[in-house]
Scaffold this motif. Structure first.
Motif, short mmCIF file in Angstrom:
data_model
loop_
_atom_site.label_atom_id
_atom_site.label_comp_id
_atom_site.label_asym_id
_atom_site.label_seq_id
_atom_site.Cartn_x
_atom_site.Cartn_y
_atom_site.Cartn_z
N ILE A 1 1.60 13.21 12.49
CA ILE A 1 2.19 12.49 11.72
C ILE A 1 1.29 12.20 11.08
O ILE A 1 -0.10 11.87 11.65
N ASN A 2 0.12 12.78 10.12
CA ASN A 2 -1.30 11.90 9.04
C ASN A 2 -1.31 11.84 8.07
O ASN A 2 -0.97 12.00 7.40
N THR A 3 -2.07 10.75 7.88
CA THR A 3 -2.03 10.53 6.76
C THR A 3 -3.33 10.67 6.12
O THR A 3 -4.27 10.83 6.57
N LEU A 4 -3.13 11.51 4.82
CA LEU A 4 -3.75 12.39 3.83
C LEU A 4 -4.58 11.67 2.50
O LEU A 4 -5.91 12.36 2.55
N ALA A 5 -4.28 10.12 2.36
CA ALA A 5 -5.01 9.41 1.34
C ALA A 5 -4.15 8.26 0.99
O ALA A 5 -2.34 8.46 1.21
N THR A 6 -4.84 7.88 0.14
CA THR A 6 -3.89 6.29 0.11
C THR A 6 -4.52 5.85 -1.02
O THR A 6 -5.24 6.27 -1.61
N LEU A 7 -3.29 5.65 -1.57
CA LEU A 7 -3.55 5.89 -2.82
C LEU A 7 -4.03 3.88 -3.97
O LEU A 7 -3.67 3.26 -3.18
N GLU A 8 -4.85 4.68 -4.62
CA GLU A 8 -5.50 3.42 -5.50
C GLU A 8 -4.52 2.63 -6.13
O GLU A 8 -4.51 1.22 -5.61
N GLN A 9 -4.41 3.33 -6.72
CA GLN A 9 -3.08 2.50 -7.71
C GLN A 9 -2.01 2.80 -7.26
O GLN A 9 -1.71 4.24 -7.11
N GLN B 1 0.54 -1.15 -0.21
CA GLN B 1 -0.07 0.08 -0.05
C GLN B 1 0.91 1.15 -0.03
O GLN B 1 1.77 1.33 0.16
N GLN B 2 0.29 1.89 -0.76
CA GLN B 2 1.18 3.81 -0.85
C GLN B 2 0.25 4.69 -0.33
O GLN B 2 -0.95 4.72 -0.74
N LEU B 3 0.94 5.30 0.79
CA LEU B 3 -0.18 6.66 1.21
C LEU B 3 0.72 8.44 1.08
O LEU B 3 2.20 8.42 0.91
N VAL B 4 -0.24 8.65 1.33
CA VAL B 4 0.10 10.32 1.08
C VAL B 4 0.11 10.26 2.25
O VAL B 4 -0.68 10.75 3.57
N ILE B 5 1.92 11.29 2.92
CA ILE B 5 1.16 11.38 4.78
C ILE B 5 1.90 12.51 4.77
O ILE B 5 2.65 13.93 4.20
N GLY B 6 0.82 13.81 5.55
CA GLY B 6 1.55 14.78 6.23
C GLY B 6 2.43 14.57 7.77
O GLY B 6 2.07 14.18 8.62
N ILE B 7 3.62 15.57 7.74
CA ILE B 7 4.32 15.59 8.81
C ILE B 7 4.54 16.66 9.38
O ILE B 7 4.84 17.83 8.38
N THR B 8 4.01 16.98 10.31
CA THR B 8 4.70 17.97 10.76
C THR B 8 5.37 18.15 12.82
O THR B 8 5.46 16.65 13.05
N PRO B 9 5.77 19.18 12.61
CA PRO B 9 6.14 18.85 14.62
C PRO B 9 5.33 18.05 15.28
O PRO B 9 6.26 17.40 16.51
N HIS B 10 3.67 18.48 15.16
CA HIS B 10 2.63 17.80 16.56
C HIS B 10 2.36 16.26 16.11
O HIS B 10 1.84 15.76 17.10
#
Length: 135
Positions: free
Chosen positions: A105-113, A94-103
Motif C-alpha cells: 500500500i503506497n500513499t499517492l497524495a495527501t489532500l490539502e483541503q 487528514q485525507q490520503l489517496v492511496i494505491g493498493i496492490t497485492p504487494h
C-alpha cells in the motif's frame, strides 16, 4: 466389531499374554441404533461448541476493535484491475489517496483541503476525485 471394542479387546489381551491362564470376558456388542445415537449426540455437541465459540469471538471482537476504528474511514474506492485499487481514506483530520496492490500500500497524495463526503449515500470515486482536482 467396531473400533472401540477392538481396541478394548487388544488392551485386555495385552496383560494376558504374559499369563496364559487368565480368561478374558467377552465385551457386549452395542446395537447399531445405540451407536447412531452416540454419533448424533456428539455431532450436536460439536456443532453447539462451534456456534458457542463463534458467538464468543464475535462478542469479544466487537468490544475490542470497534472503538479504534472511529479515526480511520474509507471514503471511496476505485478498482483499477483485478487486484489493484485506488482509495481515499480519512485518518483523523487528514485525507490520503492511496494505491493498493497485492504487494503493498503506497500513499499517492495527501489532500490539502478535505473533501466533504455525504455518509448517507455511497461515494462515487470519480466525483470525489473531480472535486479534489478542482480545489
Amino acid at each position: 466389531m467396531n473400533v472401540y471394542t477392538a481396541c478394548a479387546k487388544f488392551l485386555l489381551l495385552l496383560p494376558g499374554m504374559a499369563f496364559a491362564e487368565e480368561q478374558v470376558t467377552p465385551m457386549l456388542q452395542a446395537t447399531p441404533m445405540a451407536s447412531a445415537g452416540k454419533v448424533v449426540l456428539f455431532l450436536i455437541l460439536i456443532l453447539g461448541l462451534i456456534v458457542g465459540l463463534a458467538w464468543l469471538v464475535n462478542k469479544t471482537r466487537v468490544g475490542q476493535w470497534t472503538g479504534g476504528a472511529q479515526h480511520l474511514k474509507t471514503l471511496a474506492v476505485l478498482p483499477l484491475g483485478q487486484r489493484e485499487k485506488v482509495a481515499i481514506i480519512q485518518a483523523g483530520e487528514q485525507q490520503l489517496v492511496i494505491g493498493i496492490t497485492p504487494h503493498g500500500i503506497n500513499t499517492l497524495a495527501t489532500l490539502e483541503q478535505p473533501i466533504d463526503v455525504a455518509e448517507s449515500k455511497p461515494a462515487d470515486f470519480a466525483d470525489i476525485l473531480k472535486k479534489a482536482v478542482r480545489k
